[in-house]
Write a protein that holds these residues in place. Structure first.
Motif, PDB file in Angstrom:
ATOM      1  N   LEU A 126     -13.891 -19.188   4.981  1.00 22.07           N
ATOM      2  CA  LEU A 126     -14.047 -17.740   4.868  1.00 22.07           C
ATOM      3  C   LEU A 126     -13.159 -16.994   5.857  1.00 22.07           C
ATOM      4  O   LEU A 126     -12.849 -17.484   6.945  1.00 22.07           O
ATOM      5  CB  LEU A 126     -15.511 -17.357   5.112  1.00 22.07           C
ATOM      6  N   ARG A 127     -12.803 -15.785   5.474  1.00 21.93           N
ATOM      7  CA  ARG A 127     -12.171 -14.837   6.391  1.00 21.93           C
ATOM      8  C   ARG A 127     -13.228 -13.852   6.871  1.00 21.93           C
ATOM      9  O   ARG A 127     -14.391 -13.930   6.472  1.00 21.93           O
ATOM     10  CB  ARG A 127     -11.031 -14.109   5.696  1.00 21.93           C
ATOM     11  N   ASP A 128     -12.841 -12.920   7.730  1.00 15.22           N
ATOM     12  CA  ASP A 128     -13.825 -11.973   8.252  1.00 15.22           C
ATOM     13  C   ASP A 128     -14.508 -11.221   7.121  1.00 15.22           C
ATOM     14  O   ASP A 128     -15.718 -11.032   7.122  1.00 15.22           O
ATOM     15  CB  ASP A 128     -13.150 -10.986   9.206  1.00 15.22           C
ATOM     16  N   ASN A 129     -13.715 -10.776   6.127  1.00 16.29           N
ATOM     17  CA  ASN A 129     -14.267 -10.118   4.951  1.00 16.29           C
ATOM     18  C   ASN A 129     -13.778 -10.836   3.710  1.00 16.29           C
ATOM     19  O   ASN A 129     -12.588 -11.157   3.595  1.00 16.29           O
ATOM     20  CB  ASN A 129     -13.869  -8.645   4.892  1.00 16.29           C
ATOM     21  N   ASN A 130     -14.651 -11.048   2.746  1.00 19.29           N
ATOM     22  CA  ASN A 130     -14.343 -11.793   1.542  1.00 19.29           C
ATOM     23  C   ASN A 130     -14.823 -10.988   0.334  1.00 19.29           C
ATOM     24  O   ASN A 130     -15.749 -10.163   0.457  1.00 19.29           O
ATOM     25  CB  ASN A 130     -15.008 -13.163   1.571  1.00 19.29           C
ATOM     26  N   TYR A 131     -14.172 -11.229  -0.813  1.00 22.13           N
ATOM     27  CA  TYR A 131     -14.439 -10.383  -1.963  1.00 22.13           C
ATOM     28  C   TYR A 131     -14.773 -11.225  -3.195  1.00 22.13           C
ATOM     29  O   TYR A 131     -14.133 -12.242  -3.458  1.00 22.13           O
ATOM     30  CB  TYR A 131     -13.220  -9.514  -2.274  1.00 22.13           C
ATOM     31  N   MET A 132     -15.776 -10.736  -3.910  1.00 20.36           N
ATOM     32  CA  MET A 132     -16.110 -11.273  -5.223  1.00 20.36           C
ATOM     33  C   MET A 132     -16.003 -10.118  -6.207  1.00 20.36           C
ATOM     34  O   MET A 132     -16.634  -9.080  -6.016  1.00 20.36           O
ATOM     35  CB  MET A 132     -17.513 -11.851  -5.234  1.00 20.36           C
ATOM     36  N   ILE A 133     -15.224 -10.311  -7.256  1.00 16.84           N
ATOM     37  CA  ILE A 133     -14.969  -9.228  -8.216  1.00 16.84           C
ATOM     38  C   ILE A 133     -15.016  -9.829  -9.615  1.00 16.84           C
ATOM     39  O   ILE A 133     -14.445 -10.889  -9.854  1.00 16.84           O
ATOM     40  CB  ILE A 133     -13.608  -8.555  -7.967  1.00 16.84           C
ATOM     41  N   SER A 134     -15.701  -9.142 -10.535  1.00 20.95           N
ATOM     42  CA  SER A 134     -15.803  -9.650 -11.902  1.00 20.95           C
ATOM     43  C   SER A 134     -15.695  -8.506 -12.887  1.00 20.95           C
ATOM     44  O   SER A 134     -16.088  -7.378 -12.598  1.00 20.95           O
ATOM     45  CB  SER A 134     -17.141 -10.372 -12.099  1.00 20.95           C
ATOM     46  N   HIS A 135     -15.132  -8.825 -14.081  1.00 28.52           N
ATOM     47  CA  HIS A 135     -15.034  -7.853 -15.163  1.00 28.52           C
ATOM     48  C   HIS A 135     -15.472  -8.519 -16.458  1.00 28.52           C
ATOM     49  O   HIS A 135     -15.071  -9.645 -16.760  1.00 28.52           O
ATOM     50  CB  HIS A 135     -13.597  -7.348 -15.324  1.00 28.52           C
ATOM     51  N   ILE A 136     -16.260  -7.801 -17.212  1.00 29.08           N
ATOM     52  CA  ILE A 136     -16.576  -8.196 -18.587  1.00 29.08           C
ATOM     53  C   ILE A 136     -16.350  -6.966 -19.446  1.00 29.08           C
ATOM     54  O   ILE A 136     -17.074  -5.971 -19.330  1.00 29.08           O
ATOM     55  CB  ILE A 136     -18.033  -8.685 -18.719  1.00 29.08           C
ATOM     56  N   ASN A 137     -15.304  -7.012 -20.276  1.00 28.92           N
ATOM     57  CA  ASN A 137     -14.955  -5.897 -21.149  1.00 28.92           C
ATOM     58  C   ASN A 137     -14.960  -6.379 -22.593  1.00 28.92           C
ATOM     59  O   ASN A 137     -14.447  -7.465 -22.895  1.00 28.92           O
ATOM     60  CB  ASN A 137     -13.558  -5.356 -20.831  1.00 28.92           C
ATOM     61  N   THR A 138     -15.511  -5.576 -23.484  1.00 25.97           N
ATOM     62  CA  THR A 138     -15.478  -5.939 -24.896  1.00 25.97           C
ATOM     63  C   THR A 138     -15.278  -4.679 -25.738  1.00 25.97           C
ATOM     64  O   THR A 138     -15.849  -3.623 -25.452  1.00 25.97           O
ATOM     65  CB  THR A 138     -16.773  -6.672 -25.320  1.00 25.97           C
ATOM     66  N   ASP A 139     -14.416  -4.803 -26.748  1.00 34.05           N
ATOM     67  CA  ASP A 139     -14.158  -3.676 -27.641  1.00 34.05           C
ATOM     68  C   ASP A 139     -15.273  -3.554 -28.674  1.00 34.05           C
ATOM     69  O   ASP A 139     -15.595  -4.525 -29.385  1.00 34.05           O
ATOM     70  CB  ASP A 139     -12.823  -3.870 -28.369  1.00 34.05           C
ATOM     71  N   LEU A 140     -15.839  -2.353 -28.762  1.00 33.97           N
ATOM     72  CA  LEU A 140     -16.776  -2.054 -29.841  1.00 33.97           C
ATOM     73  C   LEU A 140     -16.020  -1.683 -31.106  1.00 33.97           C
ATOM     74  O   LEU A 140     -16.465  -1.939 -32.216  1.00 33.97           O
ATOM     75  CB  LEU A 140     -17.705  -0.910 -29.420  1.00 33.97           C
ATOM     76  N   LEU A 141     -14.853  -1.070 -30.903  1.00 35.22           N
ATOM     77  CA  LEU A 141     -13.996  -0.707 -32.024  1.00 35.22           C
ATOM     78  C   LEU A 141     -12.618  -0.387 -31.467  1.00 35.22           C
ATOM     79  O   LEU A 141     -12.493   0.247 -30.412  1.00 35.22           O
ATOM     80  CB  LEU A 141     -14.549   0.518 -32.766  1.00 35.22           C
ATOM     81  N   SER A 142     -11.592  -0.788 -32.193  1.00 35.36           N
ATOM     82  CA  SER A 142     -10.228  -0.428 -31.791  1.00 35.36           C
ATOM     83  C   SER A 142      -9.328  -0.467 -33.021  1.00 35.36           C
ATOM     84  O   SER A 142      -9.532  -1.278 -33.924  1.00 35.36           O
ATOM     85  CB  SER A 142      -9.687  -1.381 -30.714  1.00 35.36           C
ATOM     86  N   PHE A 143      -8.357   0.413 -33.043  1.00 36.70           N
ATOM     87  CA  PHE A 143      -7.341   0.393 -34.092  1.00 36.70           C
ATOM     88  C   PHE A 143      -6.117   1.158 -33.589  1.00 36.70           C
ATOM     89  O   PHE A 143      -6.202   1.987 -32.662  1.00 36.70           O
ATOM     90  CB  PHE A 143      -7.856   1.007 -35.406  1.00 36.70           C
ATOM     91  N   SER A 144      -4.964   0.872 -34.195  1.00 33.63           N
ATOM     92  CA  SER A 144      -3.718   1.545 -33.833  1.00 33.63           C
ATOM     93  C   SER A 144      -2.803   1.537 -35.043  1.00 33.63           C
ATOM     94  O   SER A 144      -2.916   0.661 -35.913  1.00 33.63           O
ATOM     95  CB  SER A 144      -3.038   0.869 -32.641  1.00 33.63           C
ATOM     96  N   PHE A 145      -1.893   2.504 -35.105  1.00 33.65           N
ATOM     97  CA  PHE A 145      -0.989   2.574 -36.255  1.00 33.65           C
ATOM     98  C   PHE A 145       0.289   3.308 -35.851  1.00 33.65           C
ATOM     99  O   PHE A 145       0.312   4.105 -34.906  1.00 33.65           O
ATOM    100  CB  PHE A 145      -1.655   3.272 -37.446  1.00 33.65           C
TER     101      PHE A 145
END
Length: 791
Positions: free
Chosen positions: A91-110
């Motif tokens: 360990l260092r003096d300060n340590n980081y835990m970071i998490s992301h959970i992203n999910t598309d409910l709907l997406s489109f492009s044209f």
């Protein structure tokens, strides 16, 4: 205590986290979701539809402090054991835990021509936790190892659950530049944020008393169900007042066919939290509490006193560290992300990339870097491999693969493949595999001219339809690939090259492009038809011959007519093309003694004619009968000779003292001072020549050099030099010798720096004696070169 620590550590190790880096996806050209990393990175397909959940779900876990195998270790017999001491060393003096959970409910492009529109509704859960080495050490070892020290627990937590509604727009400005952006409405659901969490603990080295201090502010939203706000599922999903906004910006610029640079900034925005609020705030941020222990005499043999003693201690802690519960709105900022990349294209399907990444958390910038190799097979298969350094980890090998089968696109990728295979040894875990629907995938058009490469005969260069995709820069209706002069409008018959003068010789090969000419003369004219082009013809209006530079020579004497004084009769150059006329010096019997030919100016030159004889001259040549008198140059002076009845030309009889053949110019001698007279006299007195020659003796040179120095200092002076001889020998030879000696003196003085313009040179032979030639002494005086300073 140790069981609590182990439980927390296992939780951290199994749910470790990292910001949502798109280190592999950023360079996956076939995947529409790469626009989430840079809104200017347009997909190949014209229409893209993301299905709920299965088209885009992003999960990532990371821990900057330690790995699973740093805590759970293996013995030599393959059995496992927990080793918190080893974990703490990582360990260092300060340590980081970071998490992301992203999910598309709907997406489109044209796509609409050069414009690209996109929409997404995405559920996002972000978790960021900061923990200190001091906290983990205290939980495992207690305070025994920190006597006399202050432990800073410094906990930090920021966890969000919100929904993002994004509307994006991108445009291809030109063949090189594409820009894009996205406006995002944010709807917040839950949040925990430790705005302040300063907690410390110190152990007295003498009495082992514990002194604690704390200053905290913990904000929460949507977690207190007792508040009774927005109860029910619909109110939870759509009825809360936690609103915010954000913006993404990006750009891509193609420097040339080989190099492309890109950059983006994402999630510049915030959420205002106003629903289901709970704030926990220290009422006295400077308060401390010292615990000395419990007096055993107060409750020995009385169990009721033990309970009272602990309750008293807890009450004291509660009083000292009073935490106030409030309901106040607050704002949290999204951690912005930054990308800057460059790609070198080996060809249309392969490129090498360099990507710089960064985000912020806890007022610190967290960088990352990735190098990649990316390839694709047309539009249906894409792959990428990358090596990345981020989150204090140097062993991240990423890879991605996309495959299109009709409109269905499958893709899988990871920023750290080794973490997916061996998670116990990795700090970073990331995996994605999803499905898209893509329609109208653009056909290959490398040069962006609207003509697919399959039909484009010049796929590397923008062109026009009428020339099958090839350009016509000069607009002459000849495609550049067939145009021998692509930068200048021309004619099809000349392969696109111009012919301004209409002589059927194209300008780039025409040496006279502004004047009609002949092909045999590289487009230059020949007006007189003599086979000499006019620009090299010195007589362009009159037919001539090449060796005379186009000028005529009617009498064929080798002299051009315009320079021939007798163009109808052949003659030598010496007489400017006129027939040669000879002048003979004859004796009384008519025998030829010497012959000269007529000069260009019509005169005859005889050097060394005696001035005291009756000279007889006779002409020979064409048309000489009509001449009654001639001009003869004798010793530099021109004299007329008159023809007698017998055809012989004579001068008037000259006497020895007659100097009419050398009439002296009028001169004014300069008055010299004494020193100047001495220099001039010295030069005269010392001047001697080799016997019978014009060579100056070396004994005379020093005084002549002194004279040269004097003359150079007087720019207004000139020096007249006159050569004389005695009467010994022939008069003609003496005249020539006097000339050579005078010229010899001049030549020496010029070599010493006196300009030639300062001299007047004369010679008289034996015609001007200053002493009697009958004695040796007199003849010595007559052999002289006189020098006079004149104005």
């Amino acid at each position: 205590m140790k069981k609590v620590l182990v439980g927390l550590v296992l939780l951290f190790a199994s749910t470790t986290i990292k910001a949502q880096e798109h280190l592999v996806m950023y360079n996956m050209e076939t995947i529409p979701q790469r626009m989430y990393a840079n809104p200017a990175l347009l997909p190949f397909s014209n229409i893209n539809i993301g299905l709920p959940v299965i088209s885009y779900t992003y999960t990532s876990f990371s821990n900057s402090g330690f790995r699973y195998k740093d805590l759970i270790r293996r013995r030599s017999d393959d059995s496992l054991y927990i080793d918190p001491d080893n974990m703490i060393t990582k360990l260092r003096d300060n340590n980081y835990m970071i998490s992301h959970i992203n999910t598309d409910l709907l997406s489109f492009s044209f796509r609409v021509k050069k414009n690209f529109f996109s929409f997404n509704a995405t559920e996002k859960i972000n978790f960021r936790f900061r923990y200190s080495k001091d906290l983990m050490t205290f939980l495992w070892k207690g305070n025994g190892g920190s006597v006399g020290e202050t432990l800073n627990f410094n906990l930090g937590l920021n966890a969000n659950h919100y929904r993002e509604y994004g509307i994006g727009y991108a445009r291809e400005i030109n063949d090189k530049l594409t820009v894009g952006g996205k406006l995002k409405y944010l709807y917040g659901m839950e949040n925990i944020w430790t705005e302040r969490s300063d907690v410390s603990l110190a152990t007295d080295p003498a009495y082992f008393a514990l002194t604690a201090a704390s200053d905290i502010r913990i904000n929460t939203a949507g977690l207190d169900s007792a508040a009774g706000e927005d109860a029910g599922t619909m109110n939870h999903l759509f009825g809360r007042k936690n609103m915010g906004g954000a913006i993404d910006l990006g750009g891509a610029y193609r420097i040339n066919d080989k190099i492309k640079v890109t950059a983006s900034v994402l999630d510049v925005g915030f959420i205002n939290w106003k629903s289901n609020l709970k704030n926990y705030v220290s009422t006295d941020p400077n308060a401390t509490f010292t615990y000395h222990g419990i007096k055993l005499g107060d409750f020995v043999n009385d169990s009721s006193n033990v309970e009272d003693a602990f309750e008293s201690t807890i009450d004291s802690l509660s009083d000292k560290f009073s935490i106030d519960s409030r309901s106040e709105s607050y704002k949290t900022w999204l951690p912005p992300q930054f990308y800057a990349g460059g790609n070198y294209y080996i060809n249309d399907f392969n490129n090498a990339g360099l990507l710089l990444y960064g985000t912020t958390y806890d007022k610190k910038f967290i960088p990352g870097v990735s190098v990649s190799y990316n390839t694709r097979v047309k539009r249906w298969l894409g792959a990428s491999v990358a090596y990345s350094i981020y989150n204090r980890s140097y062993a991240n090998i990423g890879a991605g693969l996309s495959l299109n089968a009709g409109p269905v696109q499958f893709y899988v990728m990871s920023n750290n493949v080794l973490g997916a295979i061996l998670p116990q040894g990795a700090k970073n875990l990331h995996l994605q595999f999803m499905l898209n629907l893509t329609f109208g995938r653009q056909k290959m058009d490398k040069d962006k001219d609207g003509i697919t490469d399959k039909k484009d005969e010049c796929p590397e260069i923008p062109g026009i339809v009428e020339f099958k995709g090839c350009p016509d820069k000069d607009g002459d209706k000849v495609a550049d690939k067939d145009d021998a002069c692509p930068d200048v409008a021309g004619l099809a018959e000349f392969k696109g090259c111009p012919d301004k003068d209409g002589d059927k010789v194209i300008d780039k090969d025409d040496q006279c492009p502004d004047e009609a000419g002949l092909a045999e003369f590289a487009g230059c004219p020949d007006k007189d038809g003599d086979k000499v082009q006019d620009k090299e013809d010195e007589c362009p209006e009159e037919a001539g011959i090449a060796e005379m530079k186009g000028c005529p020579d009617k009498d064929s004497d080798g002299i051009r007519d315009k320079e021939d004084q007798c163009p109808d009769k052949a003659g030598p150059k010496e007489t400017k093309g006129c027939p040669q006329i000879k002048l003979h010096l004859v004796d009384e019997k008519g025998n030829v003694v010497k012959t000269v030919v007529r000069n260009e100016d019509g005169t005859f030159t005889f050097d060394g004619l005696p001035a005291d004889e009756n000279v007889l001259l006779k002409l020979e040549g064409e048309d000489t009968d009509i001449l009654k008198e001639i001009n003869v140059k004798v010793n530099g002076t021109t004299k007329k000779a008159i023809k007698g009845d017998n055809g012989i030309f004579k001068f008037p009889v000259l006497k020895p003292q007659d100097t009419s053949l050398q009439k002296e110019p009028e001169v004014n001698a300069v008055k010299l001072d004494k020193k100047e007279e001495e220099i001039l006299k010295k030069a005269f007195d010392n001047l001697e020549f080799e016997t019978g020659k014009e060579i100056i003796k070396s004994t005379s040179l020093a005084s002549l050099e002194e004279l040269a120095t004097l003359v150079q200092k007087k720019p207004e002076w000139r020096l007249m030099i006159a050569g004389h001889t005695d009467s010994q020998g022939q008069a003609a030879a003496n005249m020539k010798l006097s000339q050579k000696r005078a010229e010899s003196v001049k030549k020496f003085l010029v070599s010493k720096g006196v300009p030639e313009s300062k001299f007047v040179v004369k010679w008289y032979g034996s015609t001007k004696p200053i002493a009697d030639n009958k004695t040796p002494q007199g003849r010595q005086k007559n052999r002289r070169v006189e020098m006079t300073i004149i104005e």
